[in-house]
Design an enzyme around this catalytic site. Structure first.
Site, mmCIF file in Angstrom:
data_model
loop_
_atom_site.group_PDB
_atom_site.id
_atom_site.type_symbol
_atom_site.label_atom_id
_atom_site.label_comp_id
_atom_site.label_asym_id
_atom_site.label_seq_id
_atom_site.Cartn_x
_atom_site.Cartn_y
_atom_site.Cartn_z
ATOM 1 N N LYS A 121 -13.509 59.326 42.263
ATOM 2 C CA LYS A 121 -13.674 59.504 40.809
ATOM 3 C C LYS A 121 -13.143 58.325 40.007
ATOM 4 C CE LYS A 121 -11.240 63.343 40.597
ATOM 5 N NZ LYS A 121 -10.973 63.599 42.017
ATOM 6 N N ASN A 130 -8.783 61.898 33.499
ATOM 7 C CA ASN A 130 -7.819 62.107 34.581
ATOM 8 C C ASN A 130 -7.449 60.759 35.202
ATOM 9 O OD1 ASN A 130 -6.355 63.776 36.451
ATOM 10 N ND2 ASN A 130 -7.952 63.414 37.961
ATOM 11 N N HIS A 166 -7.743 71.279 47.024
ATOM 12 C CA HIS A 166 -7.132 72.115 45.971
ATOM 13 C C HIS A 166 -7.547 73.583 46.092
ATOM 14 C CE1 HIS A 166 -5.933 68.350 44.244
ATOM 15 N NE2 HIS A 166 -7.164 68.000 43.923
#
Length: 477
Positions: free
Chosen positions: A132, A155, A202
């Site tokens: 990302k 982020n 996650h």
């Protein structure tokens, strides 16, 4: 892919609203200040009550903001809205109480989206299990090369809230979004968006792979121009199919193979576009060469293609794609070449903190002495080792959960020599590099791609990568 018309949010009147901000920190403090400045009655709740939290609380209380430390579970009376830090899990008692009371829960990204002005810059949004940050930075570099005012935000260090409310004017924003942020951003509607890949990660937070994928897929909701997906990862295309988008939005694939119509891909070492060209059934536009991508590892070329697809969706010319990729410099600890010692390359990919990232890193080299291990975070290493076994000259294992990797190696690569370092002190890295040097032959790559988190031995993956680089330098001195 369903179609619908999405309209912008109406300006909100915050005067007198009771807003609870969940969590102090990089998103909570700015959110509290922004809402307080708009006339909301803000209460910040925080689980911790340490010296740092008390210092932050004092700063907010001086502005007239209420702060409750050590009590992040109770919903303050009269709360109209919760704005949460992205890391707070959905099953927290605070949120269960909010849902029972019919109180909406937003994240900082949702707040930024709602607060942006009528002439706000459109968002080109990126998510995925891995890649990302690199892709977002590549995209920003390409947009800048096209002469556009832009920034890599989200982020990634610069908060979206700061970008949306700051004085600087932007033409377009390159926005990195985590699954946590997307979970709490129900009304986000990007110009175009990409899901780079999907692999288990996650799951303790999301509860299941299905919930994790669903949150990633939120990035496509309401897209106007393009939903960019990974041809090699069917799960990303499935998310596009499930998304509700604006009329005319297109599915655009990227591939390391030869691209079909409505795809970007590779032809003879050239990055080409068969999506944003006239007569895409027959025509292709050259964008850049693989050598323009730094570093030119396969997974990083895929990142470049995804960034190029989003840039092209925004109307960026081909030359800017090439110039932007050439100008891009990756962050430290992402397949970074440290040094060559006695004909052996030493590469730091400490950022490979899960098996999916490590698999991509290992696929970039032919003959590898692999340094791996750390905190497994519940991961299985069977598939990673099975896929990478033929590339392994040797393996050096470090860290708390190294036995899990050793067992997978015994099953899938029993002939590969393994050095198991039974120590978790930071000095183990020098020994690991020394052992790797002993196993390596000229032409090999000693690759730090741990497939694990670092906190058993190091403060973070940066410190782990620094220790590796320092050990390599000591080796070559």
């Amino acid at each position: 892919m369903g179609s619908r018309k999405v309209t912008s949010s109406e300006p909100l009147d915050w005067q007198g609203k009771h807003v609870t901000v969940a969590g102090l920190g990089v998103s909570g403090i700015p959110a509290a200040k922004v809402l307080h400045a708009r006339g909301a009655h803000v209460t910040v709740v925080n689980d911790g009550d340490d010296a740092r939290a008390r210092e932050q609380a004092a700063e907010l209380e001086a502005l007239g903001i209420t702060v409750r430390l050590g009590d992040g579970a109770t919903l303050p009376e009269g709360t109209d809205l919760i704005v949460t830090a992205p890391g707070w899990k959905p099953d927290k008692p605070l949120f269960e109480a909010a849902r029972a009371a019919g109180v909406e829960i937003w994240g900082d990204v949702e707040l930024a989206w709602r607060l942006r002005g009528p002439d706000a810059a459109p968002w080109l949004a990126i998510t995925g299990t891995n890649g990302k940050t690199t892709t977002t930075q590549m995209l920003a570099s390409i947009l800048k090369a096209a002469g556009l005012r832009t920034a890599a935000v989200g982020n990634i260090g610069v908060s979206v809230l700061d970008a949306v409310l700051g004085e600087e004017q932007y033409d377009v924003l390159a926005v990195e979004l985590s699954s946590y942020q997307l979970h709490w951003a129900p009304s986000l509607r990007a110009h175009s968006a990409a899901v780079l890949n999907l692999a288990p990660d996650h799951l303790d937070w999301h509860g299941s792979m299905e919930a994790y994928a669903r949150d990633k897929g939120r990035i496509y909701e309401g897209n106007r121009i393009a939903c960019v997906y990974n041809v090699a990862d069917k799960a990303t295309e499935d998310l596009v199919r499930e998304a509700d988008v604006e009329e005319g939005c297109r599915a655009i694939g990227f591939t390391l193979g030869s691209p079909g119509p409505s795809q970007l891909g590779l032809v003879d070492g050239i990055l080409v576009d068969r999506a944003f060209v006239e007569n895409r059934q027959k025509n292709a536009q050259e964008l850049a060469e693989i050598s323009d991508v730094n570093p030119p590892a396969p997974h990083n070329v895929a990142n470049a293609l995804a960034a190029a697809a989003l840039a092209r969706a925004f109307g960026v010319p081909p030359k800017a794609v090439r110039d932007g990729l050439r100008a891009f410099t990756p962050d430290a600890h992402r397949i970074a070449h440290v040094a060559d010692v006695d004909g052996v390359a030493y590469v730091d990919d400490s950022k490979a903190t899960n098996t999916h990232a490590a698999e991509a890193s290992l696929a970039a080299y032919e003959s590898i002495v692999w340094i791996a291990g750390g905190l497994a975070k519940g991961a299985s290493f069977e598939e990673l080792v099975a896929k990478s076994a033929k590339r392994l000259r040797g393996v050096v294992l470090i860290g708390a959960d190294r036995a899990l990797i050793r067992e997978a190696l015994a099953r899938h690569a029993p002939e590969v020599p393994v050095v198991d370092l039974d120590r978790t002190d930071t000095g183990a890295m020098l020994q690991a590099v020394t052992e790797a040097k002993r196993l390596a032959q000229p032409g090999d790559t000693v690759l730090l791609a741990p497939a694990c988190a670092s906190m058993d031995m190091f403060t973070n993956y940066n410190k782990r990568g620094d220790a590796f680089a320092e050990a390599v330098r000591e080796l070559g001195s």
